[in-house]
Design a protein around this motif. Structure first.
Motif, PDB file in Angstrom:
ATOM      1  N   UNK A 149     -14.572 -21.228  -8.570  1.00  0.00           N
ATOM      2  CA  UNK A 149     -15.727 -20.907  -7.725  1.00  0.00           C
ATOM      3  C   UNK A 149     -16.683 -22.089  -7.628  1.00  0.00           C
ATOM      4  N   UNK A 150     -16.852 -22.819  -8.756  1.00  0.00           N
ATOM      5  CA  UNK A 150     -17.706 -23.998  -8.746  1.00  0.00           C
ATOM      6  C   UNK A 150     -17.179 -25.078  -7.811  1.00  0.00           C
ATOM      7  N   UNK A 151     -15.857 -25.257  -7.804  1.00  0.00           N
ATOM      8  CA  UNK A 151     -15.236 -26.231  -6.882  1.00  0.00           C
ATOM      9  C   UNK A 151     -15.457 -25.789  -5.440  1.00  0.00           C
ATOM     10  N   UNK A 152     -15.304 -24.500  -5.173  1.00  0.00           N
ATOM     11  CA  UNK A 152     -15.535 -23.983  -3.823  1.00  0.00           C
ATOM     12  C   UNK A 152     -16.966 -24.255  -3.354  1.00  0.00           C
ATOM     13  N   UNK A 153     -17.919 -24.071  -4.277  1.00  0.00           N
ATOM     14  CA  UNK A 153     -19.328 -24.313  -3.934  1.00  0.00           C
ATOM     15  C   UNK A 153     -19.538 -25.777  -3.556  1.00  0.00           C
ATOM     16  N   UNK A 154     -18.959 -26.668  -4.348  1.00  0.00           N
ATOM     17  CA  UNK A 154     -19.104 -28.104  -4.070  1.00  0.00           C
ATOM     18  C   UNK A 154     -18.466 -28.490  -2.738  1.00  0.00           C
ATOM     19  N   UNK A 155     -17.363 -27.836  -2.390  1.00  0.00           N
ATOM     20  CA  UNK A 155     -16.661 -28.156  -1.154  1.00  0.00           C
ATOM     21  C   UNK A 155     -17.190 -27.376   0.051  1.00  0.00           C
ATOM     22  N   UNK A 156     -18.176 -26.521  -0.202  1.00  0.00           N
ATOM     23  CA  UNK A 156     -18.757 -25.749   0.890  1.00  0.00           C
ATOM     24  C   UNK A 156     -17.901 -24.604   1.360  1.00  0.00           C
ATOM     25  N   UNK A 157     -16.978 -24.150   0.515  1.00  0.00           N
ATOM     26  CA  UNK A 157     -16.104 -23.026   0.863  1.00  0.00           C
ATOM     27  C   UNK A 157     -16.799 -21.723   0.486  1.00  0.00           C
TER      28      UNK A 157
END
Length: 328
Positions: free
Chosen positions: A186-194
Motif C-alpha cells: 500500500x505504501x508503494x501504491x501511495x508513492x506511485x499515485x495508485x
C-alpha cells in the motif's frame, strides 16, 4: 470513579461472553468437544484474519517514535525474562508452565488496548496505540510461541530450530507478516499515485470483516464452555502466580519505570498506550493457542478469566495514579 467505571465497562463484556459459553454448556447446547473445535477455528482462521486486518488498517508507520517503541518492547521482554523463575517455582507440571509464562507478559492489547487508549486520551491515544500495535502484537505472539513451545506436553525440550519453525508456522505470525507485507504494498501504491486499496475489493473485504468479527466472541464462548470452577483448587498456585504477574508486576514495572525516568519524554497518549500494554488482562487468544500447542488449556482459560476480573482494578489504579500525578 470515572476510571473505575471505564475499567469495569472494558472487561465486563469479556466476562459476560465467557458466562454465556458456560451457560450454553450447562444447558447442553455446547459440549467441551465443540468448544475445542471452536478454539481450533479461532486459532487457525478467525484470529489470523483479525490480526491481518488490524495491521493493514494502520495508517502510517513513519510517525512511530522509535524511543517510545523501544521502551515498550524492552518492557515486554523484561517481563518475559522476569517470569521465568516465577513460572518454574509456581508450576510443577511441564504443561502448566507455558500458560503461566505467557500470562505474565502477553496483554490483551489487540482487543482492549485501542479502546482503552481512546478513553484515556482521545484520538491521539488511538493513533499512538494503533502504531504501537505494529510492533507489540508481533513480539507478543513470537514470545507466546516460545513460551508455549518450551514446556509443551510430551516432555521433549524443543531445539532452537524447532522453536523457529514453530514461529514461522504459527498462523498468527503468518497473518501479521501478511498484514505488514500488504501495508508495504500500500505504501508503494501511495508513492506511485495508485489509488487501489484492498478495501476496494468490497466483497472480499466484507468477508474478511465478518471472519475478523467472529474471533473474539467465539474464543470467549469456547473458553466459557471449557471453564470449570472445580479446576480452581488444583490450579490455585498457577492461577495466583499468573494473575499477580499480569495485574500487579506488569503495570508496576511498565508504568512505574516510565514515570520515574521518561515522564518528560512521553506524552499523555504514550502513557495511555502503556496502560493498554501493561495493565490489561492476558490475551483471549492465549487459551486456544495453548490448546493447539499441547499446553494445559484449562489453566490458560482460567488465567484469561481471572486476569480479566482483576484487571478492572489494575486499569483503574493505573489510570487513577497517572491522573493524580498530572499525566492525564
Amino acid at each position: 470513579m470515572e476510571s473505575f467505571i471505564f475499567a469495569v465497562e472494558a472487561v465486563s463484556p469479556i466476562v459476560l461472553t465467557v458466562a454465556i459459553g458456560y451457560l450454553l454448556k450447562r444447558a447442553g447446547l455446547m459440549s467441551v468437544e465443540m468448544a475445542k473445535a471452536c478454539n481450533k477455528l479461532v486459532f487457525r482462521l478467525f484470529l489470523p484474519v483479525m490480526l491481518f486486518l488490524n495491521v493493514y488498517k494502520i495508517e502510517n508507520l513513519s510517525s512511530i517514535q522509535l524511543g517510545y517503541m523501544a521502551y515498550t518492547l524492552l518492557g515486554v521482554l523484561a517481563l518475559f525474562l522476569i517470569a521465568i523463575p516465577v513460572m518454574l517455582l509456581a508450576a510443577r507440571k511441564r504443561d502448566r508452565r507455558g500458560p503461566v509464562w505467557q500470562a505474565s507478559f502477553r496483554s490483551n492489547f489487540a482487543l482492549i488496548g485501542i479502546p482503552l487508549a481512546q478513553s484515556l486520551c482521545g484520538d491521539e491515544g488511538v493513533i499512538v496505540a494503533s502504531l504501537l500495535s505494529a510492533a507489540t502484537v508481533p513480539l507478543l505472539n513470537v514470545l507466546a510461541v516460545i513460551s508455549l513451545s518450551m514446556f509443551r506436553e510430551g516432555g521433549e525440550r524443543p531445539s532452537v530450530k524447532k522453536i523457529l519453525l514453530g514461529i514461522l508456522k504459527n498462523p498468527l505470525i503468518q497473518a501479521i507478516a501478511a498484514g505488514l507485507l500488504m501495508l508495504a504494498v500500500r505504501g508503494v501504491f501511495v508513492e506511485e499515485g495508485i489509488a487501489f486499496r484492498l478495501s476496494d475489493i468490497k466483497p472480499v473485504y466484507t468477508v474478511l470483516g465478518y471472519l475478523s468479527g467472529l474471533a473474539t466472541p467465539l474464543a470467549l464462548i469456547g473458553l466459557g464452555a471449557q471453564f470449570e470452577f472445580s479446576a480452581i483448587g488444583s490450579l490455585r498456585r498457577e492461577i495466583l502466580a499468573g494473575t499477580l504477574m499480569r495485574t500487579l508486576v506488569s503495570p508496576v514495572l511498565g508504568l512505574g519505570v516510565a514515570v520515574l525516568f521518561f515522564r518528560d519524554h512521553f506524552s499523555a497518549a504514550h502513557f495511555a498506550s502503556l496502560v493498554a500494554v501493561f495493565a490489561t488482562p492476558v490475551s483471549v487468544s492465549s487459551a486456544p493457542m495453548a490448546q493447539e500447542m499441547g499446553n494445559d488449556a484449562a489453566l490458560a482459560g482460567q488465567l484469561v478469566v481471572w486476569t480479566t476480573l482483576v484487571s478492572a482494578i489494575s486499569i483503574f489504579f493505573s489510570s487513577f495514579v497517572l491522573r493524580l500525578i498530572g499525566i492525564f
